[in-house]
Design a protein around this motif. Structure first.
Motif, PDB file in Angstrom:
ATOM      1  N   GLN A  69       0.818  -1.209   0.000  1.00 60.01           N
ATOM      2  CA  GLN A  69       0.000   0.000   0.000  1.00 60.01           C
ATOM      3  C   GLN A  69       0.858   1.269   0.000  1.00 60.01           C
ATOM      4  OE1 GLN A  69      -3.730  -0.237   0.308  1.00 60.01           O
ATOM      5  NE2 GLN A  69      -2.983  -2.203  -0.447  1.00 60.01           N
ATOM      6  N   ALA A  70       0.421   2.258  -0.733  1.00 59.09           N
ATOM      7  CA  ALA A  70       0.989   3.609  -0.669  1.00 59.09           C
ATOM      8  C   ALA A  70      -0.169   4.526  -0.281  1.00 59.09           C
ATOM      9  CB  ALA A  70       1.584   4.026  -2.007  1.00 59.09           C
ATOM     10  N   VAL A  71      -0.142   5.021   0.933  1.00 56.81           N
ATOM     11  CA  VAL A  71      -1.274   5.771   1.480  1.00 56.81           C
ATOM     12  C   VAL A  71      -0.957   7.265   1.484  1.00 56.81           C
ATOM     13  CG1 VAL A  71      -2.800   6.077   3.467  1.00 56.81           C
ATOM     14  CG2 VAL A  71      -1.883   3.804   2.917  1.00 56.81           C
ATOM     15  N   ALA A  72      -1.815   8.047   0.862  1.00 57.56           N
ATOM     16  CA  ALA A  72      -1.642   9.495   0.820  1.00 57.56           C
ATOM     17  C   ALA A  72      -2.294  10.131   2.042  1.00 57.56           C
ATOM     18  CB  ALA A  72      -2.274  10.061  -0.452  1.00 57.56           C
ATOM     19  N   ILE A  73      -1.563  11.016   2.684  1.00 60.38           N
ATOM     20  CA  ILE A  73      -2.089  11.774   3.821  1.00 60.38           C
ATOM     21  C   ILE A  73      -2.241  13.231   3.405  1.00 60.38           C
ATOM     22  CG2 ILE A  73      -1.666  12.583   6.170  1.00 60.38           C
ATOM     23  CD1 ILE A  73      -0.229  10.019   6.769  1.00 60.38           C
ATOM     24  N   SER A  74      -3.461  13.736   3.481  1.00 60.23           N
ATOM     25  CA  SER A  74      -3.748  15.137   3.162  1.00 60.23           C
ATOM     26  C   SER A  74      -4.118  15.846   4.456  1.00 60.23           C
ATOM     27  CB  SER A  74      -4.912  15.239   2.167  1.00 60.23           C
ATOM     28  OG  SER A  74      -4.614  14.573   0.967  1.00 60.23           O
ATOM     29  N   VAL A  75      -3.239  16.692   4.937  1.00 61.95           N
ATOM     30  CA  VAL A  75      -3.506  17.410   6.178  1.00 61.95           C
ATOM     31  C   VAL A  75      -2.913  18.804   6.070  1.00 61.95           C
ATOM     32  CG1 VAL A  75      -1.425  16.422   7.216  1.00 61.95           C
ATOM     33  CG2 VAL A  75      -3.197  17.357   8.695  1.00 61.95           C
ATOM     34  N   SER A  76      -3.662  19.788   6.517  1.00 66.32           N
ATOM     35  CA  SER A  76      -3.145  21.157   6.549  1.00 66.32           C
ATOM     36  C   SER A  76      -3.885  21.934   7.628  1.00 66.32           C
ATOM     37  CB  SER A  76      -3.285  21.842   5.185  1.00 66.32           C
ATOM     38  OG  SER A  76      -4.640  22.024   4.846  1.00 66.32           O
ATOM     39  N   GLU A  77      -3.468  23.167   7.817  1.00 68.67           N
ATOM     40  CA  GLU A  77      -4.007  23.990   8.896  1.00 68.67           C
ATOM     41  C   GLU A  77      -5.532  24.038   8.862  1.00 68.67           C
ATOM     42  OE1 GLU A  77      -1.860  24.923   6.622  1.00 68.67           O
ATOM     43  OE2 GLU A  77      -0.017  25.681   7.545  1.00 68.67           O
ATOM     44  N   SER A  78      -6.134  23.961  10.038  1.00 66.28           N
ATOM     45  CA  SER A  78      -7.590  24.041  10.153  1.00 66.28           C
ATOM     46  C   SER A  78      -7.989  25.343  10.836  1.00 66.28           C
ATOM     47  CB  SER A  78      -8.125  22.861  10.971  1.00 66.28           C
ATOM     48  OG  SER A  78      -9.477  23.087  11.349  1.00 66.28           O
ATOM     49  N   PRO A  79      -8.976  26.058  10.301  1.00 73.65           N
ATOM     50  CA  PRO A  79      -9.417  27.306  10.929  1.00 73.65           C
ATOM     51  C   PRO A  79     -10.237  27.081  12.199  1.00 73.65           C
ATOM     52  CG  PRO A  79     -10.805  26.806   9.038  1.00 73.65           C
ATOM     53  CD  PRO A  79      -9.701  25.792   9.040  1.00 73.65           C
TER      54      PRO A  79
END
Length: 275
Positions: free
Chosen positions: A10-20
């Protein structure tokens, strides 16, 4: 028979960025950073590779992943020498940095992480091609196309996507980054895991899908949010039953979120009988 880690394919993409919404939820930036690290650590321990759309900012989420893999090796299968983390660098991101600085950085990460430098159309650039590029700041139109093509490339290369947080204004692409990456996962029919408990774009998507409303997150509108209006929990294709997806969409507890994501991935690996 050679031993095989549970998620080595598996190659798992993590999408995370600042949350308001972190302040309203009684959290800070450290909570989201720790959540990212904990999720990646468990994935690496089970043999998965972690993919992320890099931004090269100091103290950014890319740096967290690089620090993590330096401390915790990926439990890869015997003979698997692939880098544990792959950072996809969109055209507008890397053309603003001198070639020699990026090359030195890439060499420092050798054996742990791979920097994938992409052309405007999302195809990887060879070292000779990058050496010939003129260092400059990208135009606004280049950001929109470059980010979209980077996300599509990641969508084809990865086997699942995890989203958390995400700002909903001031973005450089065609829509909020977390939203576009979620849309690509759905278009590519990749398993999508929505961690809405940290608010932001991920919480908005969870709400639009009818999964759950995250307490403390105010209703808001942003460009193209309605593209998720006709998506069902079945379209997430993530190995979780509706109740589990609802829990994942609201929990602020990263241990619970990690357990649910790994449960879904393991069920998918075992096949339809496990669902």
């Amino acid at each position: 028979m050679a031993y095989s880690e549970a998620l080595s394919d598996q190659a798992v993409a993590i999408s995370v960025s600042e949350s308001p919404d972190l302040g309203a939820l009684g959290m800070g930036e450290a909570h989201l950073r720790d959540a990212t690290a904990e999720m990646a650590r468990h994935l690496l321990a089970l043999g998965a590779r972690v993919a992320y759309g890099g931004d090269l900012r100091a103290d950014g989420f890319t740096e967290i992943l690089f620090e993590l893999v330096a401390r915790h090796r990926r439990d890869a299968d015997e003979g698997d020498q692939r880098a544990a983390v792959v950072s996809y660098l969109a055209w507008p991101v890397h053309i603003s940095k001198p070639f020699h600085d990026l090359e030195r950085y890439s060499q420092e990460l050798e054996g742990m992480a791979e920097l994938l430098f992409l052309a405007q159309d999302g195809t990887p650039l060879a070292k000779d091609q990058r050496r010939d590029l003129q260092t400059r700041e990208a135009e606004p139109g280049e950001w929109i196309e470059g980010l979209t093509m980077m996300r599509r490339r990641m969508g084809r290369d990865t086997s699942a996507r995890i989203i958390a947080g995400g700002k909903v204004d001031g973005y450089l692409g065609a829509m909020p980054g977390i939203a576009e990456e979620a849309q690509v996962a759905l278009d590519e029919r990749r398993p999508l895991y929505i961690l809405g408990g940290f608010g932001g774009c991920a919480a908005d998507i969870a709400s639009t899908l009818g999964l759950a409303e995250v307490p403390g997150v105010t209703a808001r509108d942003w460009g193209q949010r309605d593209i998720f209006a006709n998506v069902s929990t079945a379209d997430l294709s993530n190995g979780l039953i509706p109740e589990e997806n609802r829990t994942l969409a609201v929990t602020p507890h990263i241990d619970e979120a990690v357990a649910l994501v790994l449960r879904g991935l393991m069920r998918l690996r075992r096949g339809p009988a496990a669902l």
